[in-house]
Design an enzyme around this catalytic site. Sequence first.
Site, PDB file in Angstrom:
ATOM      1  N   CYS A   8       0.870  -1.193   0.000  1.00  0.00           N
ATOM      2  CA  CYS A   8       0.000   0.000   0.000  1.00  0.00           C
ATOM      3  C   CYS A   8       0.898   1.231   0.000  1.00  0.00           C
ATOM      4  O   CYS A   8       2.074   1.137  -0.368  1.00  0.00           O
ATOM      5  CB  CYS A   8      -0.992  -0.023   1.162  1.00  0.00           C
ATOM      6  SG  CYS A   8      -0.244   0.028   2.808  1.00  0.00           S
ATOM      7  N   ARG A  14      -3.423  -0.633   5.397  1.00  0.00           N
ATOM      8  CA  ARG A  14      -4.009  -1.705   4.590  1.00  0.00           C
ATOM      9  C   ARG A  14      -3.103  -2.912   4.399  1.00  0.00           C
ATOM     10  O   ARG A  14      -3.530  -4.055   4.641  1.00  0.00           O
ATOM     11  CB  ARG A  14      -4.418  -1.142   3.204  1.00  0.00           C
ATOM     12  CG  ARG A  14      -5.556  -0.161   3.277  1.00  0.00           C
ATOM     13  CD  ARG A  14      -5.708   0.632   1.986  1.00  0.00           C
ATOM     14  NE  ARG A  14      -4.565   1.522   1.768  1.00  0.00           N
ATOM     15  CZ  ARG A  14      -4.373   2.259   0.695  1.00  0.00           C
ATOM     16  NH1 ARG A  14      -5.240   2.191  -0.299  1.00  0.00           N
ATOM     17  NH2 ARG A  14      -3.336   3.065   0.601  1.00  0.00           N
ATOM     18  N   ASP A 122      -8.158   3.903   1.024  1.00  0.00           N
ATOM     19  CA  ASP A 122      -7.222   4.301   2.075  1.00  0.00           C
ATOM     20  C   ASP A 122      -8.020   4.775   3.305  1.00  0.00           C
ATOM     21  O   ASP A 122      -8.743   5.765   3.229  1.00  0.00           O
ATOM     22  CB  ASP A 122      -6.354   5.437   1.513  1.00  0.00           C
ATOM     23  CG  ASP A 122      -5.298   5.911   2.491  1.00  0.00           C
ATOM     24  OD1 ASP A 122      -5.339   5.484   3.661  1.00  0.00           O
ATOM     25  OD2 ASP A 122      -4.443   6.707   2.083  1.00  0.00           O
TER      26      ASP A 122
HETATM   27  P1  4NP Z   1      -1.835   2.827   4.082  1.00  0.00           P
HETATM   28  O1  4NP Z   1      -2.474   4.186   4.664  1.00  0.00           O
HETATM   29  O2  4NP Z   1      -1.275   3.160   2.722  1.00  0.00           O
HETATM   30  O3  4NP Z   1      -3.016   1.898   4.002  1.00  0.00           O
HETATM   31  O4  4NP Z   1      -0.794   2.389   5.082  1.00  0.00           O
HETATM   32  C1  4NP Z   1      -1.743   5.362   4.794  1.00  0.00           C
HETATM   33  C2  4NP Z   1      -0.906   5.526   5.873  1.00  0.00           C
HETATM   34  C3  4NP Z   1      -0.203   6.703   6.040  1.00  0.00           C
HETATM   35  C4  4NP Z   1      -0.348   7.716   5.105  1.00  0.00           C
HETATM   36  C5  4NP Z   1      -1.180   7.539   4.011  1.00  0.00           C
HETATM   37  C6  4NP Z   1      -1.873   6.367   3.864  1.00  0.00           C
HETATM   38  N1  4NP Z   1       0.352   8.924   5.278  1.00  0.00           N
HETATM   39  O5  4NP Z   1       0.144   9.858   4.478  1.00  0.00           O
HETATM   40  O6  4NP Z   1       1.170   9.034   6.214  1.00  0.00           O
END
Ligand code: 4NP
Length: 154
Positions: A8, A14, A122
């Site tokens: 991800c 995720r 997300d």
């Molecule tokens: P992930 O979610 O891609 O599902 O782990 C996110 C976690 C952190 C961030 C964006 C999406 N961030 O911008 O820090």
Amino acid sequence: MTRILMVCLGNICRSPLAHGILQSKLPSDTFFVDSAGTANYHVGDAPDHRSIAIAKSNGIDISNQRGRQFNVSDFDTFDYIFTMDDSNYQNVIALARNSDDIAKVKCILEGNHSNKHTYVPDPYYGDMSDFQNVFELLEKACHSLSEKLQKSGL
Ligand code: 4NP
């Protein structure tokens, strides 16, 4: 050993869930499951507390996972690379060196026609209901993936 990587953006919401759920469905002597983020924002971090909580309430412990960034060597290590959404897919494909690398990468909900979602949204800026939705999407996808992987491969 068959090696599967979940990818991800941050590797804290995720893909750690996808990693934990799929790992719980496959024998560890023949399958290795890992996860990574396309970004480096959360390298070394534990998963988001909401992902840890939703996994725990479903009997899966992901608290020992630590964030890492996707690296081009992952194309050599892994047989299958599953991205959570199209942006992750494009970011991984941009690092591919050849058609063999490209062939390893798929969006995790691709071909899942029983599901109205074609990507895993997300949940980072959302609430627990968004994490619940992510868990349910990934539970279904990983159930079907684990059956296919244990039968004949994908
Ligand atoms: P992930 O979610 O891609 O599902 O782990 C996110 C976690 C952190 C961030 C964006 C999406 N961030 O911008 O820090």
